[in-house]
Design an enzyme around this catalytic site. Structure first.
Site, PDB file in Angstrom:
ATOM      1  N   ASP A  53      13.330   8.709  -6.819  1.00 17.69           N
ATOM      2  CA  ASP A  53      14.701   8.704  -5.852  1.00 17.69           C
ATOM      3  C   ASP A  53      15.669   7.706  -7.075  1.00 17.69           C
ATOM      4  O   ASP A  53      14.657   7.025  -7.300  1.00 17.69           O
ATOM      5  CB  ASP A  53      15.084   8.114  -4.967  1.00 17.69           C
ATOM      6  CG  ASP A  53      16.386   7.949  -4.219  1.00 17.69           C
ATOM      7  OD1 ASP A  53      17.329   9.139  -4.354  1.00 17.69           O
ATOM      8  OD2 ASP A  53      16.481   6.754  -2.949  1.00 17.69           O
ATOM      9  N   MET A  55      18.946   5.989  -6.091  1.00 18.98           N
ATOM     10  CA  MET A  55      19.053   4.373  -5.654  1.00 18.98           C
ATOM     11  C   MET A  55      18.351   4.050  -4.307  1.00 18.98           C
ATOM     12  O   MET A  55      18.274   4.196  -3.707  1.00 18.98           O
ATOM     13  CB  MET A  55      20.450   5.114  -4.649  1.00 18.98           C
ATOM     14  CG  MET A  55      21.632   5.669  -5.518  1.00 18.98           C
ATOM     15  SD  MET A  55      21.886   4.632  -6.786  1.00 18.98           S
ATOM     16  CE  MET A  55      22.785   3.909  -6.071  1.00 18.98           C
ATOM     17  N   ASP A 328     -30.625  28.941 -24.088  1.00 19.73           N
ATOM     18  CA  ASP A 328     -31.984  28.856 -25.314  1.00 19.73           C
ATOM     19  C   ASP A 328     -32.350  30.275 -24.864  1.00 19.73           C
ATOM     20  O   ASP A 328     -32.995  30.924 -24.322  1.00 19.73           O
ATOM     21  CB  ASP A 328     -33.141  27.837 -23.850  1.00 19.73           C
ATOM     22  CG  ASP A 328     -34.180  28.123 -25.640  1.00 19.73           C
ATOM     23  OD1 ASP A 328     -33.952  26.573 -26.413  1.00 19.73           O
ATOM     24  OD2 ASP A 328     -35.111  28.457 -25.853  1.00 19.73           O
ATOM     25  N   ASN A 336     -37.909  33.287 -36.699  1.00 18.45           N
ATOM     26  CA  ASN A 336     -37.848  32.334 -37.525  1.00 18.45           C
ATOM     27  C   ASN A 336     -39.265  32.826 -38.780  1.00 18.45           C
ATOM     28  O   ASN A 336     -38.918  33.223 -40.147  1.00 18.45           O
ATOM     29  CB  ASN A 336     -37.456  31.031 -37.664  1.00 18.45           C
ATOM     30  CG  ASN A 336     -35.805  30.280 -37.208  1.00 18.45           C
ATOM     31  OD1 ASN A 336     -35.027  30.761 -38.166  1.00 18.45           O
ATOM     32  ND2 ASN A 336     -36.209  29.391 -36.058  1.00 18.45           N
ATOM     33  N   ASP A 345     -30.451  32.135 -38.811  1.00 16.48           N
ATOM     34  CA  ASP A 345     -28.998  31.824 -38.561  1.00 16.48           C
ATOM     35  C   ASP A 345     -28.333  32.598 -38.168  1.00 16.48           C
ATOM     36  O   ASP A 345     -26.988  32.253 -37.336  1.00 16.48           O
ATOM     37  CB  ASP A 345     -29.046  31.092 -40.197  1.00 16.48           C
ATOM     38  CG  ASP A 345     -29.844  29.707 -40.158  1.00 16.48           C
ATOM     39  OD1 ASP A 345     -30.184  29.696 -39.268  1.00 16.48           O
ATOM     40  OD2 ASP A 345     -29.368  29.264 -41.152  1.00 16.48           O
ATOM     41  N   GLU A 371     -31.631  26.078 -31.099  1.00 12.64           N
ATOM     42  CA  GLU A 371     -31.305  27.100 -30.664  1.00 12.64           C
ATOM     43  C   GLU A 371     -30.371  27.147 -28.913  1.00 12.64           C
ATOM     44  O   GLU A 371     -30.508  27.935 -28.196  1.00 12.64           O
ATOM     45  CB  GLU A 371     -32.608  28.554 -31.014  1.00 12.64           C
ATOM     46  CG  GLU A 371     -33.377  27.816 -29.515  1.00 12.64           C
ATOM     47  CD  GLU A 371     -34.826  27.073 -30.429  1.00 12.64           C
ATOM     48  OE1 GLU A 371     -35.870  27.296 -29.909  1.00 12.64           O
ATOM     49  OE2 GLU A 371     -34.728  26.158 -31.252  1.00 12.64           O
TER      50      GLU A 371
END
Length: 455
Positions: A53, A55, A328, A336, A345, A371
Site C-alpha cells: 500500500d 498511503m 554408478d 576399460n 570415455d 563412473e
C-alpha cells in the site's frame, strides 16, 4: 506455483481481503501494518513478492519501495503497489521508485492473480541465475541493478501497423532507446530473432492480426525467449492483457499512453534484461571453465560441493522437498579393461547425454567422479525422484551404447540410490551419505536397480 507473499497495508480489512484471495491459491502469506515492519520482515525471511500500500502513516509505500530496491538483499523482490491513488503522476512515481506494477483499488481478482503469477515466474528465473552466479563468485553487478544510466542506448523493436503511432512512441523513448519500427508482425519476429534487442513493444491495434500470436511466437523461439515483451493495449481490454501475461508477456501499458509511464516501464524491463544477460554471460564463460567436467559437459564435483548447501538451505527455508540420486555404472572397470579407455570415455559421454534427457532443466546433474554421477532434484519428493531414477535406469539398459572403433554396441547397466531431505535436515553431507548407502545397497543386491534410502 508456491511462493511467499508479503501484504503491507495499515487497514486490517484490506489485509484480510488480499490474504484470503492469496491463500485460496495456496500462496503463503505474511503481513505487515507499516513500512518499518515490512522492511524487518524482508530482512528476516525469504519473501518472493510484496503487495504494498502507498498511503501509510510514517513511512509511505514510495519510501518503502525505494529502500527495498536500494538494498542488494531485497532489490530483486517484485513489488506491486496496491493503492487508491489513480493519478498518472502517482503511478509514474511508483514505477520510478522501483515498483514492478501499480494496481488501483478496488483490485480486480483476475488482474491481480495474473500479475502476481507473471512476476513470480520472472523472479524464479532471476533467482536461479543469481544463485548459480553467486556459487561461482561472479556477481559484481550492482551497477546494473540500479539502472541504465551511463550505459549505451537500448535497442527497442516497436511493432505497430500505424505510422503515426510509431512516430509518437519513438519520440517518447528517444531519451533512452533507439527504436526500430515495423508494421508486419511476422517480419518483426524474424527481425527480433536476428538482431539483439533489449525490449519488444507490441501494439494490440492490428486490423487483421492477433497480437498475442506474435507474443507467443517470441516466447517459443529460442533466440527471443528471454526478450522482454511489452503490450500496448486499449484501455479496458483487461481480458487481452490477462491472456498476454499468461503467455509470458512481461508488462503492458494502456492507451492513452503517458510518456513518463512508458519510459519508466521500459527502463525497468531494459535494466532487468541487461542484468540477466550479464549473469548468463558470466555463468557461461566462467563456470564452464571452472566447474564443468571436460569429458561429459556436466557440472563437476567442485560445483556440486559449493552449490549443494545453497540448494539445501533454500529447500529447508521454504519447507520444500529435495531429492538426490546417485548413479554408478555397473562393472565399468571391465569396459576399460576389455575395450580400452577411449571406449570407456564414449560410454561416459553417452551416459551424460541420457541423464540430461531424463531430468528437468531445474535439476542439477553432475559427474561425481569416475563412473559415478549425481542428480539433485529441487521440489521433488522421494516418490517422484524414484520414478525419475527408474526412467533413467531403463533408458541406460534398454539401448546399448555405441563406441568408436567397435561395430557392436555395448550393453551397459547402472545402479541408482535415492535419498530425500528430511524435515529439519540442514547438512548436505547427510543426504548424500544416505543416497550413497542406498546406491551400495543396489550394488550388493544384484545391480541394475533403484534403491531408495529409508525416510
Amino acid at each position: 506455483m508456491t511462493a511467499r507473499i508479503l501484504v503491507v497495508d495499515d487497514v486490517p480489512a484490506n489485509v484480510k481481503l488480499l490474504e484470503a484471495r492469496l491463500l485460496a491459491d495456496y500462496f503463503e502469506v505474511l503481513t505487515a501494518v507499516d513500512g518499518p515492519s515490512a522492511l524487518n520482515v524482508c530482512a528476516a525471511t525469504q519473501v518472493d513478492l510484496i503487495l504494498l500500500d502507498i498511503m501509510m502513516p510514517g513511512m509511505d509505500g514510495f519510501e518503502v519501495c525505494e529502500r527495498l530496491k536500494a538494498n542488494p538483499r531485497t532489490a530483486h523482490i517484485p513489488v506491486v503497489m496496491v493503492t487508491a491513488l489513480d493519478q498518472s503522476e502517482d503511478r509514474v512515481r511508483g514505477l520510478r521508485a522501483g515498483a514492478d506494477e501499480f494496481l488501483t483499488k478496488p483490485v480486480n481478482d483476475i488482474q491481480l492473480m495474473t500479475r502476481v503469477r507473471s512476476l513470480l515466474r520472472l523472479k524464479a528465473l532471476g533467482d536461479e541465475l543469481r544463485m548459480r552466479a553467486e556459487t561461482a563468485e561472479l556477481i559484481g553487478t550492482q551497477d546494473l541493478i540500479n539502472g541504465v544510466d551511463g550505459m549505451d542506448k537500448a535497442h527497442v523493436l516497436l511493432v505497430d501497423e500505424r505510422v503515426s503511432a510509431q512516430e509518437r512512441v519513438t519520440r517518447m523513448l528517444a531519451p533512452i532507446a533507439e527504436v526500430v519500427c515495423m508494421s508486419d508482425p511476422q517480419a518483426a519476429l524474424f527481425e527480433a530473432a536476428e538482431r539483439p534487442y533489449d525490449l519488444a513493444i507490441i501494439s494490440d491495434n492490428f486490423t487483421n492480426y492477433d497480437p498475442l500470436r506474435l507474443c507467443s511466437q517470441l516466447r517459443s523461439v529460442e533466440r527471443t525467449r528471454f526478450l522482454p515483451v511489452m503490450l500496448m493495449a486499449e484501455a479496458g481490454s483487461q481480458a487481452l492483457v490477462t491472456r498476454a501475461l499468461e503467455l509470458g508477456v512481461n508488462d503492458y501499458i494502456q492507451r492513452p499512453i503517458d510518456p513518463h509511464e512508458l519510459l519508466a516501464r521500459a527502463n525497468t524491463q531494459i535494466k532487468r534484461k541487461r542484468y540477466n544477460d550479464h549473469l548468463r554471460s558470466s555463468v557461461r564463460a566462467t563456470i564452464e571453465l571452472a566447474v564443468t567436467d571436460a569429458l561429459t559437459g556436466l557440472y563437476n564435483r567442485r560445483y556440486l560441493d559449493t552449490h549443494m548447501p545453497v540448494l539445501v538451505e533454500r529447500s529447508s527455508k521454504r519447507e520444500r522437498p529435495l531429492s538426490v540420486c546417485m548413479i554408478d555404472l555397473d562393472r565399468f572397470k571391465s569396459i576399460n579393461d576389455n575395450f580400452g579407455h577411449q571406449a570407456g570415455d564414449d560410454v561416459l559421454r553417452e551416459l551424460s547425454r541420457r541423464i540430461k534427457q531424463a531430468v528437468r532443466g531445474a535439476d542439477l546433474a553432475c559427474r561425481y567422479g569416475g563412473e559415478e554421477f549425481v542428480v539433485v532434484m529441487p521440489d521433488t519428493d522421494g516418490t517422484l525422484a524414484a520414478a525419475v531414477a527408474e526412467r533413467l535406469r531403463v533408458s541406460i539398459e534398454a539401448v546399448p551404447f555405441r563406441v568408436n572403433g567397435r561395430a557392436e554396441p555395448l550393453s551397459v547397466t547402472a545402479s541408482l540410490g535415492i535419498a530425500t531431505l528430511k524435515d529439519g535436515e540442514a547438512a548436505a553431507s547427510s543426504v548424500f551419505q544416505r543416497a550413497d548407502e542406498a546406491l551400495y545397497t543396489a550394488k550388493r543386491s544384484g545391480r541394475n536397480r533403484v534403491v531408495a534410502a529409508a525416510a
